[in-house]
Design an enzyme around this catalytic site. Sequence first.
Site, short mmCIF file in Angstrom:
data_model
loop_
_atom_site.label_atom_id
_atom_site.label_comp_id
_atom_site.label_asym_id
_atom_site.label_seq_id
_atom_site.Cartn_x
_atom_site.Cartn_y
_atom_site.Cartn_z
N TYR A 1 -22.64 20.99 -26.62
CA TYR A 1 -22.82 20.08 -25.48
C TYR A 1 -22.57 18.63 -25.90
CZ TYR A 1 -24.76 18.08 -21.23
OH TYR A 1 -24.91 17.40 -20.05
N PHE B 1 -0.18 5.23 -7.84
CA PHE B 1 -0.05 6.61 -7.40
C PHE B 1 -1.04 6.81 -6.25
CE2 PHE B 1 -1.23 11.15 -7.64
CZ PHE B 1 -0.01 11.64 -7.25
N ASP B 2 -0.81 7.81 -5.39
CA ASP B 2 -1.64 7.90 -4.17
C ASP B 2 -3.14 8.05 -4.46
OD1 ASP B 2 -1.26 10.52 -4.92
OD2 ASP B 2 -0.42 11.22 -3.03
N ASP C 1 -1.28 3.34 -16.47
CA ASP C 1 -1.44 4.70 -15.98
C ASP C 1 -0.42 5.48 -16.80
OD1 ASP C 1 -1.07 7.14 -14.75
OD2 ASP C 1 -1.43 6.37 -12.75
N ALA D 1 0.14 8.69 -17.42
CA ALA D 1 0.36 10.12 -17.17
C ALA D 1 1.67 10.63 -17.80
CB ALA D 1 0.35 10.39 -15.67
N LYS E 1 -0.02 16.04 -17.29
CA LYS E 1 1.41 15.78 -17.38
C LYS E 1 1.79 15.74 -18.87
CE LYS E 1 0.37 14.20 -13.12
NZ LYS E 1 -0.99 14.19 -12.59
N HIS F 1 -1.40 14.47 3.52
CA HIS F 1 -0.42 15.53 3.27
C HIS F 1 -1.07 16.81 2.73
CE1 HIS F 1 -0.93 13.08 -0.30
NE2 HIS F 1 -0.53 14.09 -1.04
N1 F0G Z 1 -1.34 8.86 -11.90
C1 F0G Z 1 -0.11 9.37 -11.69
C2 F0G Z 1 1.08 8.54 -11.99
C3 F0G Z 1 0.02 10.66 -11.21
O1 F0G Z 1 1.25 11.15 -11.00
C4 F0G Z 1 -1.13 11.45 -10.95
C5 F0G Z 1 -1.03 12.80 -10.46
C6 F0G Z 1 -2.39 10.86 -11.19
C7 F0G Z 1 -2.45 9.58 -11.66
C8 F0G Z 1 -3.66 11.61 -10.93
O2 F0G Z 1 -3.87 12.55 -11.89
O3 F0G Z 1 -3.77 14.76 -10.72
O4 F0G Z 1 -4.79 14.52 -12.98
O5 F0G Z 1 -5.94 13.62 -11.00
N2 F0G Z 1 0.02 13.30 -10.00
C9 F0G Z 1 0.23 14.65 -9.55
C10 F0G Z 1 1.60 14.78 -8.98
C11 F0G Z 1 -0.84 15.19 -8.66
O6 F0G Z 1 1.93 15.85 -8.43
O7 F0G Z 1 2.39 13.85 -9.08
P1 F0G Z 1 -4.63 13.94 -11.63
#
Ligand code: F0G
Length: 461
Positions: free
Chosen positions: A75, A127-128, A218, A220, A261, A451
């Site tokens: 843990y 990102f959204d 960010d 990713a 990613k 979406h």
């Molecule tokens: N930042 C970027 C640039 C992303 O593309 C994503 C996720 C996130 C943050 C959020 O990360 O999904 O681990 O919570 N992108 C996915 C996509 C969902 O399909 O582009 P997460």
Amino acid sequence: MDSSWKTIIEPFKIKAVEPLGFTQAPERERVLKDAGYNVFNIPADKVLIDFLTDSGTSAMSSEQWACLMRGDESYAGARSFFTLEKTVRELTGYRHVLPVHQGRAAERILMTVVCGPGKTVLSNSHFDTTRANVEAAGASAVDLPVAEALQFDLPGPFKGDMDARALEAKVRALKPENVPMIIMTMTNNSLGGQPVSMRNLREVSEIAHHYRIPLILDAARFAENAFMIKRREPGYSKRPAREIAKEMFSYGDGCMMSAKKDALVNIGGFLALNDAEWVRRAREVLILGEGFPTYGGLAGRDLEAMARGLDEVLEEEYLAYRLRSVEYLGDGLRKAGVPVVEPPGGHAVYVNAKKFLEHIPPSSFPGQALVCELYLTAGIRAVEIGSLMFGEGQNGNFKPARMELVRLALPRRVYTQSHIDFVVEVFAEIAKRKDLIRGMKLLESSPRLRHFTAKLMPEVA
Ligand code: F0G
């Protein structure tokens, strides 16, 4: 490996296989209708080729699977945490590492700590989920991409860059104390998976630090971004991708990472920061929502596989294959007469649905119409990045998005060249009868991230 060969091959052999979801046309029609014409609602075993996302869909290596047995499930203070911490510190140079279950958890924690009413976060593009988390914390999110990012037909090496002049003007207009951080999304997923140049990153870092505003990456898709710098930016062609990535991180004060990613795992993420006070507060939020700070909502084995993935993703044979496979899809679509965002991104090819389906206005969601057509024709699943995702309102008060794209995101190490050839063949067939494709009508949606939950139906001819 000698670099004189023209054919770039998959740098792996396949040990475990998984069957694809073969279906017949009448079944797909039924499935799509039952899904409310929203492909997020389709059971995955009814999908033949799944380009919905590159997130969490990577194939792990045999070494990563071996890591799962090595995971320490204690843990607190698990060995696997220290393995991850060491890897992340070495790569990023950031002092404090907080594991989280995925990228948006890192976003939520960081935004809870630093955002609030009256604050504005600036980015090349949020990102959204990042935008949604900024807004949920009461702040505003403003995107400052370079102008060429929206000129989809024009190839440019670094269309993910931030407009540095606009950034400085905006910081002054808002006053630096109202800008809690600047986010650089690398690569820029919302606008075509385009990379950010080192030059631009350096410039943005100088502006941020001049005004004493932290710069957060960010990260990713940091490895894809690093390799595109190697390929495209003068002075980097001989530098190892790992070093380039380290230099990228050196310009920031921290990063949010969706490990789904470029850490080549199916779940995971982390927040890495230098500022001790931010970290103290982030830990409190982390404990509330994710778990103890040495596991952050993950199993020890996940931490172990993530650390390994962060290493593997920087292998140059892998990165050359990765970028080539996306480019190969882009080349095929272009040849089939399908307009794509130029150049193809690091993780995906984005089809310009507005241009491809000129007869469908944004209010009838040309991107979603194409997404549905791809599924109906051959069981291919893609995602709309347009007015369904980013538009507002409907009918009388409809406000379109800046673009109508369809993203074909390639899972890492999952599909082979013949899968891509097949997708290109399907597009060529659709291109011949594209004028018959009808627009979509929105029946139901939620105000945020609509979406995911929207229900639609095809418009009547
Ligand atoms: N930042 C970027 C640039 C992303 O593309 C994503 C996720 C996130 C943050 C959020 O990360 O999904 O681990 O919570 N992108 C996915 C996509 C969902 O399909 O582009 P997460």
